[in-house]
Design a protein around this motif. Structure first.
Motif, PDB file in Angstrom:
ATOM      1  N   UNK A   1       7.088  -4.126  16.394  1.00 18.26           N
ATOM      2  CA  UNK A   1       6.967  -4.647  15.247  1.00 18.26           C
ATOM      3  C   UNK A   1       6.624  -4.253  13.924  1.00 18.26           C
ATOM      4  N   UNK A   2       6.885  -4.460  12.985  1.00 21.46           N
ATOM      5  CA  UNK A   2       6.183  -4.480  11.879  1.00 21.46           C
ATOM      6  C   UNK A   2       6.794  -3.028  11.630  1.00 21.46           C
ATOM      7  N   UNK A   3       7.673  -2.512  11.587  1.00 26.17           N
ATOM      8  CA  UNK A   3       8.812  -1.438  11.617  1.00 26.17           C
ATOM      9  C   UNK A   3       9.268  -1.271  10.459  1.00 26.17           C
TER      10      UNK A   3
ATOM     11  N   UNK B   1      -4.801  -6.302  14.956  1.00 29.51           N
ATOM     12  CA  UNK B   1      -3.698  -5.390  15.648  1.00 29.51           C
ATOM     13  C   UNK B   1      -2.481  -4.016  14.888  1.00 29.51           C
ATOM     14  N   UNK B   2      -1.823  -4.899  13.521  1.00 23.20           N
ATOM     15  CA  UNK B   2      -0.592  -4.406  12.866  1.00 23.20           C
ATOM     16  C   UNK B   2      -1.345  -4.423  11.159  1.00 23.20           C
ATOM     17  N   UNK B   3      -2.661  -3.915  11.183  1.00 20.08           N
ATOM     18  CA  UNK B   3      -2.822  -3.640   9.595  1.00 20.08           C
ATOM     19  C   UNK B   3      -2.021  -2.535   8.786  1.00 20.08           C
ATOM     20  N   UNK B   4      -1.721  -1.580   9.804  1.00 23.02           N
ATOM     21  CA  UNK B   4      -1.282  -0.373   9.008  1.00 23.02           C
ATOM     22  C   UNK B   4       0.044  -0.528   8.818  1.00 23.02           C
ATOM     23  N   UNK B   5       0.858  -0.666  10.288  1.00 26.77           N
ATOM     24  CA  UNK B   5       2.124  -1.382   9.945  1.00 26.77           C
ATOM     25  C   UNK B   5       2.677  -2.281   8.994  1.00 26.77           C
ATOM     26  N   UNK B   6       1.761  -3.869   8.920  1.00 27.22           N
ATOM     27  CA  UNK B   6       2.751  -4.138   7.921  1.00 27.22           C
ATOM     28  C   UNK B   6       2.033  -3.622   6.781  1.00 27.22           C
ATOM     29  N   UNK B   7       0.990  -3.110   6.233  1.00 27.56           N
ATOM     30  CA  UNK B   7       0.668  -2.847   4.976  1.00 27.56           C
ATOM     31  C   UNK B   7       1.702  -1.984   4.675  1.00 27.56           C
ATOM     32  N   UNK B   8       1.911  -1.316   5.628  1.00 33.33           N
ATOM     33  CA  UNK B   8       3.184  -0.097   4.508  1.00 33.33           C
ATOM     34  C   UNK B   8       5.337  -0.626   4.946  1.00 33.33           C
TER      35      UNK B   8
END
Length: 571
Positions: A563-565, A362-369
């Motif tokens: 989330x993951x910001x 769900x948050x692949x982009x956010x958690x990767x960055x």
């Protein structure tokens, strides 16, 4: 060569927060980002299913676009490939599966034309058992090279000389039938350990290193280099338990200082040396990386990537964010005034970052960055592992037969056959923590085999490659690749990113990863919500009047994090 370590201006330490950020005392690697290429899995130019030097050459434009300063190549030397090239048969050639010395020279020249340095993998704790040195050593007890390796008679009970265990399962000693003695191998039985107590061994290694440097390479990543020095009292003393402690002996500092004198002194301080050192402490690292001691520029330590492991590597535990912050902060503080940190969360031996510490669905982009921003804003030299810059994930093969890594295969066999564990449960551990997670082919595009090869790949591509690949990511509105580009540019442009002092905020917070970097009168603030849940409430520092330099969400205010910001402010 000089008799004493050379300490030129390029190697002088720069204490944390030193205002004179433009000082010539700051080595080039304080402003650099290194990209690790695992050649077998990067790009295949000839269709045989194995990546090669031609494939790397074809992708130099991609690496230049990303903006990296150096490429570390995992081993490309001739090898039987029992441990994917970390068992070396010949130190001064290129394995035909990867190409030739002429192709290597062409890669080196083209990389240098683009301003990219090439760092080789130095594997000198052990050789392949097919290396000429070992073939001579095992031929008889009186061979002149017998003492180039660790040979010992059996213990009184007929077993191995001591209780050391191999990192790849089983005893660290194998009985050689020809001469009736055991040889030491801290890794696979096909990887016998060199005896660095023998000065001839050291001279041969230094000659080989000088040969590569004279050829034009820009430094070495040194595989398990602290293990070259053995605790001789444990090898030769009464048989100890398997809990006899680290094999690293105190001679290691003498060896590394001698290596500097014989190989690097007088070369201008432009070569990068990073030592992989399992089990070392912060105080050890201060000694290893103190420029005045002339040993290595930085080390790879393993403390932070061991925090989510239970009784063994394949027993995965949930990540404790406070524990991770405590670990990384301790290394930041410990090397603040003397020495230097390497920064990594991914490499060829670790699971994929976004699957291990983030949310890869769900948050692949956010958690990767988020993890990219957090890691690259620490003080040290960041290392990017191939595919990390597009958020590649772990793979879940259905059968152990689909895996290739010797560590995972040996663990599965031992756990199932010797300890009668459930095959499904053991495979689940391999899914989560196995090294092949990092070794599936680089995902270039949505064509067959992720654009890695026109043939049959040596290991299957992750099935998610149609959606996760370099073409799709760079074309997307939310590109992980573009985020990494900006982080690399920040390190190049901003002295505070390269040299600023580090200070952790909210160390016990279960969701928030926050810290500052300060140089002179400039302060940067990182705030990151490392969780799936929103973080409600004010930020730990008032950012009113500050500038939002970089973030992974559109829009931001001074309170709360999605989330993951992750956000980077200039205060």
């Amino acid at each position: 060569m000089t008799d004493e370590p050379a300490l030129d201006s390029a190697r002088k330490p720069v204490p944390a927060g030193t205002p004179d950020a433009d000082s010539a005392a700051a080595p080039w690697w304080t402003r650099a980002v290194v990209y690790q290429v695992y050649p077998r899995s990067f790009a295949d130019s000839d269709g045989d299913g194995v990546g090669d030097l031609g494939g790397i050459r074809a992708k130099l434009g991609y690496l230049a676009e990303l903006g990296v300063d150096a490429v570390w190549l995992s081993p490309v030397y001739p090898s039987p490939q029992h441990d994917n090239g970390y068992d070396i048969r010949d130190y001064q050639d290129i394995d035909p599966v990867f190409g030739s010395l002429a192709e290597f020279d062409a890669l080196l020249a083209e990389a240098h034309e683009r301003g990219i340095k090439i760092v080789m993998d130095l594997v000198v704790n052990h050789t392949s058992d097919e290396h000429d040195w070992f073939q001579e050593s095992r031929s008889s007890r009186t061979n002149p090279r017998r003492d180039w390796y660790w040979w010992r008679p059996a213990a009184a009970d007929g077993g191995p000389p001591n209780g050391w265990r191999s990192a790849f399962s089983g005893p660290a000693w194998t009985l050689d039938g020809a001469t009736g003695e055991y040889y030491l191998h801290l890794f696979a039985r096909q990887q016998p350990d060199l005896n660095w107590e023998n000065a001839e061994v050291r001279r041969a290694v230094y000659a080989m290193m000088n040969w590569w440097l004279d050829r034009g390479v820009d430094g070495f990543r040194m595989d398990v280099i602290n293990f070259i020095a053995k605790r001789v009292e444990l090898v030769d003393g009464p048989r100890p338990s398997v809990d006899g402690g680290s094999p690293m002996g105190p001679q290691i500092h003498d060896y590394l200082q001698e290596m500097h004198r014989e190989v690097f002194a007088g070369r201008g301080g432009e070569h990068l040396t990073v030592g992989e050192m399992p089990g070392v402490s912060v105080s050890d690292a201060v000694l290893f990386t103190d420029p005045a001691r002339a040993e290595v520029d930085m080390i790879f330590q393993f403390e932070h990537v061991s925090l989510d492991q239970g009784e063994h590597k394949f027993h995965a535990l949930p990540l404790s964010l406070p524990a991770l912050k405590k670990s990384l902060s301790r290394w930041q503080d410990g090397l603040a005034d003397t020495g230097w940190n390497s920064l990594y969360l991914n490499n060829h031996d670790q699971p994929r970052l976004v699957s291990r510490f983030g949310n890869d669905s769900e948050y692949r982009y956010e958690s990767a960055t988020l993890w990219a921003l957090v890691l690259h804003l620490h003080r040290g030299t960041p290392y990017i592992y191939q595919g990390e810059e597009i958020g590649m994930t772990n793979v879940r093969f259905d059968s152990i037969d689909d895996y290739r890594d010797i560590e995972s295969l040996n663990h599965f066999r031992e756990a199932v056959q010797e300890f009668d564990r459930s095959p499904a449960a053991v495979l689940a551990g391999v899914h989560t923590m196995g090294r092949d997670n990092a070794r599936t082919p680089m995902q270039w595009d949505a064509s067959d085999n992720a654009g890695f090869t026109s043939g049959t790949p040596w290991i299957a591509a992750n099935p998610n490659f149609p959606g996760i690949n370099t073409v799709a990511d760079r074309a997307g509105e939310r590109s992980i690749f573009r985020f990494y580009q900006r982080l690399i540019a920040l390190r190049h442009e901003s002295p505070v990113v390269a040299l600023g002092a580090f200070s952790m905020l909210e160390p016990e917070h279960e969701q928030l990863y926050a810290f500052t970097r300060t140089l002179g009168d400039e302060t940067l603030l990182v705030v990151a919500n490392a969780s799936d849940a929103p973080l409600v409430g004010p930020l730990p520092v008032d950012v009113t009047g500050g500038d939002l330099v970089l973030g992974n969400y559109a829009g931001a205010d001074g309170s709360g994090l999605r989330p993951w910001e992750a956000r980077l402010y200039r205060l």
